[in-house]
Design an enzyme around this catalytic site. Structure first.
Site, PDB file in Angstrom:
ATOM      1  N   CYS A 166      39.450  39.838  36.638  1.00  0.00           N
ATOM      2  CA  CYS A 166      38.355  40.534  36.031  1.00  0.00           C
ATOM      3  C   CYS A 166      38.629  41.855  35.329  1.00  0.00           C
ATOM      4  O   CYS A 166      37.624  42.377  34.732  1.00  0.00           O
ATOM      5  CB  CYS A 166      37.473  40.602  37.072  1.00  0.00           C
ATOM      6  SG  CYS A 166      37.176  39.113  38.267  1.00  0.00           S
ATOM      7  N   HIS A 306      30.611  47.252  37.434  1.00  0.00           N
ATOM      8  CA  HIS A 306      31.067  45.789  37.644  1.00  0.00           C
ATOM      9  C   HIS A 306      30.295  44.973  38.109  1.00  0.00           C
ATOM     10  O   HIS A 306      30.025  43.899  37.790  1.00  0.00           O
ATOM     11  CB  HIS A 306      32.503  45.953  38.380  1.00  0.00           C
ATOM     12  CG  HIS A 306      33.446  44.579  38.435  1.00  0.00           C
ATOM     13  ND1 HIS A 306      33.940  44.170  37.255  1.00  0.00           N
ATOM     14  CD2 HIS A 306      33.736  43.584  39.501  1.00  0.00           C
ATOM     15  CE1 HIS A 306      34.277  43.121  37.720  1.00  0.00           C
ATOM     16  NE2 HIS A 306      34.461  42.868  38.737  1.00  0.00           N
ATOM     17  N   GLU A 317      31.851  49.455  45.066  1.00  0.00           N
ATOM     18  CA  GLU A 317      31.813  50.159  43.912  1.00  0.00           C
ATOM     19  C   GLU A 317      30.828  51.259  43.929  1.00  0.00           C
ATOM     20  O   GLU A 317      30.859  52.563  43.498  1.00  0.00           O
ATOM     21  CB  GLU A 317      31.344  49.197  42.988  1.00  0.00           C
ATOM     22  CG  GLU A 317      31.301  49.864  41.488  1.00  0.00           C
ATOM     23  CD  GLU A 317      30.849  48.828  40.249  1.00  0.00           C
ATOM     24  OE1 GLU A 317      31.060  49.458  39.305  1.00  0.00           O
ATOM     25  OE2 GLU A 317      30.453  47.863  40.504  1.00  0.00           O
ATOM     26  N   LYS A 338      26.169  41.399  34.401  1.00  0.00           N
ATOM     27  CA  LYS A 338      26.495  40.231  35.268  1.00  0.00           C
ATOM     28  C   LYS A 338      25.132  39.614  35.842  1.00  0.00           C
ATOM     29  O   LYS A 338      25.025  38.386  36.252  1.00  0.00           O
ATOM     30  CB  LYS A 338      27.456  40.171  36.372  1.00  0.00           C
ATOM     31  CG  LYS A 338      28.787  40.654  35.453  1.00  0.00           C
ATOM     32  CD  LYS A 338      29.781  40.800  36.826  1.00  0.00           C
ATOM     33  CE  LYS A 338      31.260  41.276  36.144  1.00  0.00           C
ATOM     34  NZ  LYS A 338      31.350  42.627  35.652  1.00  0.00           N
ATOM     35  N   HIS A 343      29.328  36.237  35.557  1.00  0.00           N
ATOM     36  CA  HIS A 343      30.566  36.975  35.520  1.00  0.00           C
ATOM     37  C   HIS A 343      31.596  36.323  34.642  1.00  0.00           C
ATOM     38  O   HIS A 343      31.929  35.328  34.923  1.00  0.00           O
ATOM     39  CB  HIS A 343      31.176  37.079  36.803  1.00  0.00           C
ATOM     40  CG  HIS A 343      32.299  38.041  37.343  1.00  0.00           C
ATOM     41  ND1 HIS A 343      32.985  38.474  36.111  1.00  0.00           N
ATOM     42  CD2 HIS A 343      32.889  38.522  38.456  1.00  0.00           C
ATOM     43  CE1 HIS A 343      34.023  39.256  36.612  1.00  0.00           C
ATOM     44  NE2 HIS A 343      33.991  39.100  37.782  1.00  0.00           N
ATOM     45  N   PHE A 402      40.628  40.745  41.207  1.00  0.00           N
ATOM     46  CA  PHE A 402      41.392  40.289  41.871  1.00  0.00           C
ATOM     47  C   PHE A 402      42.781  40.886  41.650  1.00  0.00           C
ATOM     48  O   PHE A 402      43.246  40.921  40.285  1.00  0.00           O
ATOM     49  CB  PHE A 402      41.602  38.581  41.808  1.00  0.00           C
ATOM     50  CG  PHE A 402      40.387  37.962  42.522  1.00  0.00           C
ATOM     51  CD1 PHE A 402      39.272  38.619  43.113  1.00  0.00           C
ATOM     52  CD2 PHE A 402      40.324  36.486  42.540  1.00  0.00           C
ATOM     53  CE1 PHE A 402      38.318  37.954  43.833  1.00  0.00           C
ATOM     54  CE2 PHE A 402      39.449  35.959  43.208  1.00  0.00           C
ATOM     55  CZ  PHE A 402      38.393  36.668  44.190  1.00  0.00           C
TER      56      PHE A 402
END
Length: 415
Positions: A166, A306, A317, A338, A343, A402
């Site tokens: 991502c 994010h 976050e 998102k 996403h 990830f």
């Protein structure tokens, strides 16, 4: 160091096939999430996604193109055309060869041509190895996206693809910034593209318990920072930007959306999928981006987060933002793209930086859709409900992927 500015924008996503269509819908807080149509989702735990509604033929792609190009590459070709046209550079390929050796293409993807992989895997098992397409490998390879855009636009400078889950587009954007800063390029098309809404992808993320299963109410499923969030919603599409050396852009009278001021990249070095709960990894990326931008925390007004709508990501976050911004954190506007287009994995930061640049340029910050029930662990100003008009002198765009990858890009008004 040379200065870098954004002079062109292009996007394909679930709310529109260009900036002109999608930006008003983003500001209105509309959702592109629907029941999946790319395959029959019956029997899947997650049956929803933010799909791109398009017909390749309407955009000049014929049967031959469909054999040679995966959707993530076709969308990048469309978005690169739009971004260059927006920048007033639609005839770039006609410039002399020496000039074009300083024009680059750095475009990300997290998964690459998975649609082509699944298609040709079926051909192999149903019809045998001799029937696998000779276009298979150049269609599905991740770097097809940067290679094909370079070919289409005649860009002879550095061209490569970044892939870091991502955070992929965030890394591509950082590399594009540096290529111009350091004098390697004068112009770079950058961002990311992804077309991963397939049965295998949804099954895999579903098995990892990462996806929302709010199938009975798709438009309410992506709810970043909300207490009732239950996972992310897969999206697809592309977001590309034209980065240009400042003096060159100014000399040709280009419209400048924003200046790219800083970039930070770190890793949690903790777990392949789970973020480290203390939030120090993202916080270090935020601090490094601010340091390179020569900005203090209080110089920032907006963060495009994010904000995935997963339990741990959103709280961590938020924690990282508080680590860096301290008493200024509650004064920040923080929103998640998102929440409306899902996403986009490796393309997420590309699309999100497009809308961050528009926030700087227009003074309009889009809302976080579906933020209704406050979470004690997520207690910042997430711009709930409606878009907000405000001056955005400087903004952050975050991506956490990830692998523990953390990326932060700082853009703002030209000083």
């Amino acid at each position: 160091m040379r200065r870098v500015v954004i002079t062109g924008l292009g996007t394909v996503n679930a709310l529109g096939l260009n900036v002109e269509t999608s930006f008003p819908r983003i500001l209105a807080g509309e959702s592109g999430v629907r029941t999946i149509t790319h395959f029959d989702p019956a029997g899947f735990a997650c049956r929803i996604a933010a799909e791109v509604d398009w017909d390749p033929a309407d955009h000049g792609f014929g049967p031959s193109d469909l054999r040679k190009l995966d959707p993530f590459t076709m969308w990048a070709l469309m978005a690169s055309d739009e971004a260059l046209r927006d920048a007033g550079l639609e005839d770039l390929s006609q410039e002399d060869e020496e000039a074009r050796t300083r024009y680059g293409t750095i475009i990300a993807t997290g998964i690459g041509g998975i649609t082509g992989i699944l298609e040709q895997h079926a051909v192999l098992h149903e019809r045998g190895p001799r029937r696998v397409s000779p276009h298979f490998i150049p269609r599905i390879m991740a770097n097809a996206v940067s290679g094909q855009v370079a070919i289409r636009q005649g860009l002879l400078g550095t061209a490569f693809t970044t892939s870091s889950a991502c955070a992929s587009a965030g890394h591509a954007i950082g590399m594009a910034w540096r290529a111009i800063q350091w004098g390697e390029c004068d112009l770079v098309i950058t961002g990311g593209s992804e077309s991963a809404i397939t049965d295998l992808s949804i099954a895999g993320f579903g098995s990892a318990k990462a996806l929302s299963t709010r199938n009975d109410d798709p438009q309410a499923a992506s709810r970043p920072f909300d207490k009732d969030r239950d996972g992310f919603v897969m999206g697809e599409g592309c977001g590309l930007l034209v980065f240009e050396e400042f003096e060159r852009a100014k000399a040709r009278g280009a419209r400048i959306y924003a200046e790219v001021k800083g970039y930070g990249s770190t890793d949690d070095a903790y777990h392949i999928t789970a973020p480290k709960e203390d939030g120090h990894g993202p916080a270090r990326a935020f601090r490094e981006a601010l340091r390179q931008a020569k900005l203090a925390p209080e110089d920032v007004q907006y963060i495009n987060a994010h904000g995935t709508s997963t339990l741990y990501n959103d709280s961590i976050e938020t924690r990282a933002i508080k680590h860096v911004f301290g008493d200024h954190a509650p004064k920040l506007a923080v929103s998640s793209t998102k929440s409306m287009i899902g996403h986009l994995l490796g393309a997420a930061t590309g699309v999100e930086l497009v809308y961050t640049a528009l926030a700087v340029h227009t003074g309009k910050v889009h809302p976080t859709r579906n933020y209704q029930t406050p979470d004690p662990d997520c207690d910042l100003d997430y711009v709930p409900g409606e878009a907000r008009e405000m001056e955005v002198r400087n903004a952050l765009c975050n991506s956490l992927g990830f692998g523990g990858h953390n990326v932060c890009v700082v853009i703002g008004q030209v000083d």
